[in-house]
Write a protein that holds these residues in place. Sequence first.
Motif, short mmCIF file in Angstrom:
data_model
loop_
_atom_site.label_atom_id
_atom_site.label_comp_id
_atom_site.label_asym_id
_atom_site.label_seq_id
_atom_site.Cartn_x
_atom_site.Cartn_y
_atom_site.Cartn_z
N LEU A 63 -28.20 30.77 48.05
CA LEU A 63 -28.57 30.40 46.69
C LEU A 63 -28.88 28.92 46.64
O LEU A 63 -28.17 28.10 47.22
CB LEU A 63 -27.42 30.72 45.73
N LEU A 109 -27.70 41.65 47.72
CA LEU A 109 -27.87 40.21 47.79
C LEU A 109 -26.57 39.53 48.20
O LEU A 109 -26.57 38.59 49.01
CB LEU A 109 -28.35 39.68 46.43
N ARG A 144 -31.89 29.23 39.03
CA ARG A 144 -31.21 29.77 40.20
C ARG A 144 -32.20 30.54 41.06
O ARG A 144 -32.94 31.39 40.56
CB ARG A 144 -30.04 30.65 39.79
N CYS A 145 -32.21 30.22 42.33
CA CYS A 145 -33.15 30.84 43.26
C CYS A 145 -32.41 31.29 44.51
O CYS A 145 -31.28 30.88 44.79
CB CYS A 145 -34.24 29.84 43.66
N VAL A 146 -33.09 32.13 45.27
CA VAL A 146 -32.61 32.54 46.58
C VAL A 146 -33.64 32.05 47.60
O VAL A 146 -34.84 32.01 47.32
CB VAL A 146 -32.43 34.08 46.65
N LEU A 193 -34.28 34.19 41.03
CA LEU A 193 -33.52 35.43 41.08
C LEU A 193 -34.04 36.45 40.07
O LEU A 193 -33.94 37.65 40.29
CB LEU A 193 -32.05 35.14 40.83
N SER A 194 -34.59 35.95 38.97
CA SER A 194 -35.11 36.86 37.95
C SER A 194 -36.21 37.76 38.51
O SER A 194 -36.42 38.87 38.01
CB SER A 194 -35.64 36.06 36.76
N ASN A 224 -34.76 40.96 39.71
CA ASN A 224 -34.08 41.76 38.70
C ASN A 224 -35.09 42.53 37.86
O ASN A 224 -35.16 42.41 36.64
CB ASN A 224 -33.22 40.86 37.81
N GLU A 276 -27.60 43.73 43.41
CA GLU A 276 -26.54 42.70 43.38
C GLU A 276 -25.69 42.75 44.63
O GLU A 276 -25.44 41.73 45.29
CB GLU A 276 -25.68 42.90 42.14
#
Length: 715
Positions: free
Chosen positions: A363, A352, A369-371, A331-332, A335, A349
């Motif tokens: 997720l 998503l 944490r990943c998508v 997720l980073s 961002n 946000e």
Amino acid sequence: MTGGMDGHAEDRGRVYQASGDQHITEHHHHGDAAAAGGPDSVRRPAVGQPPVVLRDRAEVLERLIASQRAERGGEVYVLYGMGGCGKTAVAYTLFQRAEAEHGRVGLWVGASDRASLRAGMLAVAADRGAADAELLAARNGLRPAADLVWQYLDRSAEPWLLVLDNADHPEILRDGSWLRSSPRGTVVVTTRRSAARWWPGAELQHIGVLPREDAARVLCDLAPHSGTREQAAEIADRLGRLPLALTLAGGFLSHQVLDPWTMETYGNRLDGEERVELIDQGADALADGDPRHLVGLTWQLTLDAFEARGMSEATALLRLLARLAPEPLPLSLLNQDAIGAVLPRARCESALRALLDQSLTELVEVGVRCVQSHGVLLDSVAAATPADRSPALDSTAVRLLDAAVPALPDAGPHDPGLRLLVPHGPALLRRVADPATSAEALAVVTRLCVALHRTGDYLSAWETARTAAELGERRLGAEHRLVLAARSRAGRALFRLGRYTEAEETLVRVRSAQERLFGADDPDTLDSGHGLQLVLGNLGRPAEALALLRATVAGRRRVLGPEHPLTSRSRSSLLVLLPATDVLTEDDGTLLDLPADCARILGPDHTVTLGAHHNRAWALYQLGRFDAADEEIRLVTEAYRRRFGPDYPIALSAQQLLSRTRTARGDTAAGIELMTDVVARRERGLGSGHPFTVASRRLLEEFASGRWRPPHPPG
């Protein structure tokens, strides 16, 4: 090179091993060695929201569950079917029940690409008790990784279930013999490839579309207030009863609040939409009636609703995700300010969240944490993206990936976060059509290969560099500067893997092209030359290696300057290749001053500085200056152990040289103690028969018997 040379370092800690077992490896470890395992978690399936109810799979599940009873083992099951049919959902449900009801240890590995498979399987070995030293050796290519994994699976005190998910390229499993059976557990593979030749000895189970009644129940499970069972059945028929399409439709229907749709309305809108073509990569060609065609209809209705509600950023985000791979994406990475070229960062946000609510992505937790989105969905979204939107999407995806890769990769610990980026680089290169953007993407992926290389993941570095060069060549041509740089990086990785002949062939070919196209003093030509001299030295051709190294030093001085880190790296290599007497006269007698110069310019803890100290210690030892060599290598050994851990190859190499200097100074007991520890650690990490272990054991025996003699001072 002299016959007595062993285990000293040069060029960022590369380790020469001579006396019949020449090899070079490289240190890549900063900080706490215990943290080298990283966040890879094989105890948690890389699955987002599991199905509320798994429909029409009772018979299949019961047969699979039966294999988990009474500690049975040795079975391999292959669940195959088209993309979106629910293979992973079946495997997930089996995984949960095997753990909860039958006490199995559940192990989940993504098998879509080589890097993910290897990282996941090594995490399995760690879970089953493999030591850090063994895992480190496997990542460095010093021992067969698959053998290590299955050794620990076979020894497991607890019965296990191993899931290899999304194995749509079975040749990946065959390379290295990753797919095996064991009496201690059961293996389940999910794949789109059903040819029996890929799965010898396995039991194949087809997972198809759902029966009409069960498909209707899936829609009612997800959107219970949107219509009747019969209306749900009619929509299910129109969606081909494909679980993925049903999930997307149900996610849409369940989240309409202000103006909720009924199933009847949804069905009417399906009739009015044009078919969106897609390619389900890895599966058979699509027939006209194939339900995968209908996945595009489901998500397009959802995106139309987003646009009507003023949420165009959700559409933009999904199209951006479709430039990348259907694998966990940190997720980073999303961002970042660079995403503003496609959608406002402040709206990322909510975009998503909209995709998550509509089941267009999910997720997943893989230690970070990943998508993750389904491959069939992403392929269809990419195929339907308007051509005029693609350039901005491509360039934004490149910039996001660029921000996630270290700007200046340096030697450091194994980093599973880099492995998560690996599948997205080639996927982006496959999507991008514009040559300029392709060049930018190739530069980023090549830098990712450098980062992988410098964390000791040489196999991933080689595979990724090779793939990137092949994909880049399609858009840019075989002689593009960046394509040649990627091939040079592949050659450097082959060298680290001990494949010297292949490395020489690659680097000679690349360097010749670079010299012809860009000149002998071009930085890329010089970089390939530096890599090639290492290969030549380890192929037993020291005169050729030394001549090339001297030319590289001279070229780097002219182009980069005498104080550039790359110039110092090449000069440091001279401390290894030169005969002892020439060390005193080379560079007007200033070569032994190199470590002090590096410390002044780069800092005392810089990787190049430490390597220069290590190499000078070897040169001093060869010159017979045993006291000075001992003090220098003692400090280097302490620094390496602090930064890289006591089992790291470069730390053991330094300790081995320290044992020589101690013995040469007359403290044989200290030398034996140090070498005993080196042998024990190498046996633990590499095995008793590895050439490094054999060479260290032989040196220990020479110390103990009194047969060992230090080098004679020149003159």
